[in-house]
Scaffold this motif. Structure first.
Motif, short mmCIF file in Angstrom:
data_model
loop_
_atom_site.label_atom_id
_atom_site.label_comp_id
_atom_site.label_asym_id
_atom_site.label_seq_id
_atom_site.Cartn_x
_atom_site.Cartn_y
_atom_site.Cartn_z
N GLU A 53 -6.29 -10.61 -7.74
CA GLU A 53 -5.06 -10.67 -8.54
C GLU A 53 -3.92 -9.93 -7.83
OE1 GLU A 53 -2.95 -12.36 -11.32
OE2 GLU A 53 -5.12 -12.55 -11.41
N LEU A 54 -4.23 -8.75 -7.29
CA LEU A 54 -3.20 -8.01 -6.55
C LEU A 54 -2.75 -8.79 -5.32
CD1 LEU A 54 -4.38 -4.30 -6.64
CD2 LEU A 54 -2.56 -5.37 -7.98
N ALA A 55 -3.69 -9.40 -4.62
CA ALA A 55 -3.34 -10.18 -3.44
C ALA A 55 -2.44 -11.36 -3.81
CB ALA A 55 -4.61 -10.67 -2.74
N GLU A 56 -2.72 -11.97 -4.95
CA GLU A 56 -1.90 -13.09 -5.42
C GLU A 56 -0.46 -12.64 -5.71
OE1 GLU A 56 -0.90 -16.92 -6.39
OE2 GLU A 56 -2.85 -16.27 -5.62
N VAL A 57 -0.33 -11.52 -6.39
CA VAL A 57 1.01 -10.98 -6.66
C VAL A 57 1.73 -10.70 -5.34
CG1 VAL A 57 2.30 -9.03 -7.64
CG2 VAL A 57 0.42 -10.05 -8.93
N ALA A 58 1.01 -10.11 -4.41
CA ALA A 58 1.62 -9.72 -3.13
C ALA A 58 2.04 -10.91 -2.29
CB ALA A 58 0.64 -8.85 -2.35
N MET A 59 1.36 -12.03 -2.44
CA MET A 59 1.72 -13.21 -1.66
C MET A 59 3.04 -13.81 -2.13
SD MET A 59 -0.31 -13.58 0.72
CE MET A 59 -1.47 -12.27 1.03
N ASN A 60 3.40 -13.52 -3.38
CA ASN A 60 4.64 -14.06 -3.93
C ASN A 60 5.83 -13.14 -3.75
OD1 ASN A 60 3.47 -16.49 -4.92
ND2 ASN A 60 2.55 -15.32 -6.57
N PHE A 61 5.56 -11.86 -3.49
CA PHE A 61 6.63 -10.87 -3.37
C PHE A 61 6.28 -9.92 -2.23
CE2 PHE A 61 6.06 -12.11 -7.78
CZ PHE A 61 7.29 -12.65 -8.05
N PRO A 62 7.19 -9.70 -1.29
CA PRO A 62 6.89 -8.80 -0.17
C PRO A 62 6.50 -7.40 -0.66
CG PRO A 62 8.96 -9.96 0.18
CD PRO A 62 8.53 -10.24 -1.23
N GLN A 63 5.48 -6.82 -0.01
CA GLN A 63 5.00 -5.49 -0.38
C GLN A 63 5.06 -4.57 0.83
OE1 GLN A 63 4.48 -4.93 -3.58
NE2 GLN A 63 4.76 -7.10 -4.05
N SER A 64 4.96 -3.29 0.57
CA SER A 64 5.05 -2.28 1.62
C SER A 64 3.74 -2.16 2.41
CB SER A 64 5.37 -0.92 1.01
OG SER A 64 4.24 -0.41 0.33
N HIS A 65 3.83 -1.49 3.54
CA HIS A 65 2.62 -1.25 4.33
C HIS A 65 1.64 -0.36 3.58
CE1 HIS A 65 4.90 2.39 5.38
NE2 HIS A 65 3.75 2.92 5.74
N ARG A 66 2.13 0.49 2.70
CA ARG A 66 1.24 1.35 1.91
C ARG A 66 0.36 0.51 0.97
NH1 ARG A 66 6.13 4.37 2.09
NH2 ARG A 66 5.81 6.34 3.18
N PHE A 67 0.97 -0.52 0.39
CA PHE A 67 0.20 -1.44 -0.46
C PHE A 67 -0.91 -2.09 0.36
CE2 PHE A 67 -0.60 -5.86 -1.59
CZ PHE A 67 -1.09 -5.72 -2.88
N TRP A 68 -0.55 -2.64 1.53
CA TRP A 68 -1.53 -3.36 2.35
C TRP A 68 -2.62 -2.43 2.87
CZ3 TRP A 68 -1.91 -8.09 1.29
CH2 TRP A 68 -0.80 -8.85 0.96
N ASP A 69 -2.27 -1.20 3.17
CA ASP A 69 -3.28 -0.23 3.60
C ASP A 69 -4.30 0.00 2.48
OD1 ASP A 69 -4.56 1.76 5.24
OD2 ASP A 69 -3.54 3.27 4.04
N SER A 70 -3.81 0.19 1.27
CA SER A 70 -4.71 0.40 0.13
C SER A 70 -5.58 -0.82 -0.12
CB SER A 70 -3.90 0.74 -1.13
OG SER A 70 -3.17 1.92 -0.94
N MET A 71 -5.01 -2.01 0.02
CA MET A 71 -5.78 -3.24 -0.15
C MET A 71 -6.86 -3.35 0.92
SD MET A 71 -4.81 -5.01 -2.82
CE MET A 71 -5.05 -6.77 -2.56
N CYS A 72 -6.51 -3.00 2.14
CA CYS A 72 -7.47 -3.02 3.24
C CYS A 72 -8.64 -2.08 2.93
CB CYS A 72 -6.75 -2.61 4.52
SG CYS A 72 -7.81 -2.59 5.98
N GLN A 73 -8.33 -0.89 2.46
CA GLN A 73 -9.37 0.09 2.14
C GLN A 73 -10.25 -0.38 0.97
OE1 GLN A 73 -9.97 2.60 4.09
NE2 GLN A 73 -8.15 2.23 5.33
N ALA A 74 -9.62 -0.99 -0.03
CA ALA A 74 -10.38 -1.49 -1.18
C ALA A 74 -11.35 -2.59 -0.73
CB ALA A 74 -9.45 -2.01 -2.26
#
Length: 97
Positions: A53-74
């Motif tokens: 769900e978070l990845a879907e939201v992020a694909m529609n709206f640009p997110q920060s590198h901090r978001f992507w780092d947390s997603m990578c860790q998750a």
């Protein structure tokens, strides 16, 4: 893996997902709905669906590198290596932004 270890791993994953959600830029009803769905999945311990769900939201709206780092860790925490690598690519692309 014992139940105790599994619970600990779920807590780590949930913490990374919550961290990622804290970086989401909410600028539309769609993003708000996505975050509501994310919270619902977390409440049912559906961690992979919450990640999706978070990845879907992020694909529609640009997110920060901090978001992507947390997603990578998750994703890494869930041993979803392919997704972790994809999120790491997004992290690298946004790191200088």
């Amino acid at each position: 893996m014992s139940n105790f270890e599994l619970l600990g791993q779920w807590e780590i994953t949930e913490a990374w997902l919550r961290e990622a959600s804290s970086w989401i830029v909410v600028n539309s009803d769609s993003a708000k709905n996505g975050l509501n769905n994310f919270k619902e999945y977390l409440s049912h311990n559906e961690l992979e669906l919450a990640l999706d769900e978070l990845a879907e939201v992020a694909m529609n709206f640009p997110q920060s590198h901090r978001f992507w780092d947390s997603m990578c860790q998750a994703a890494a925490s869930m041993k979803l290596d392919e997704r972790s690598n994809a999120f790491a690519t997004q992290w690298a692309a946004t790191r200088g932004v």
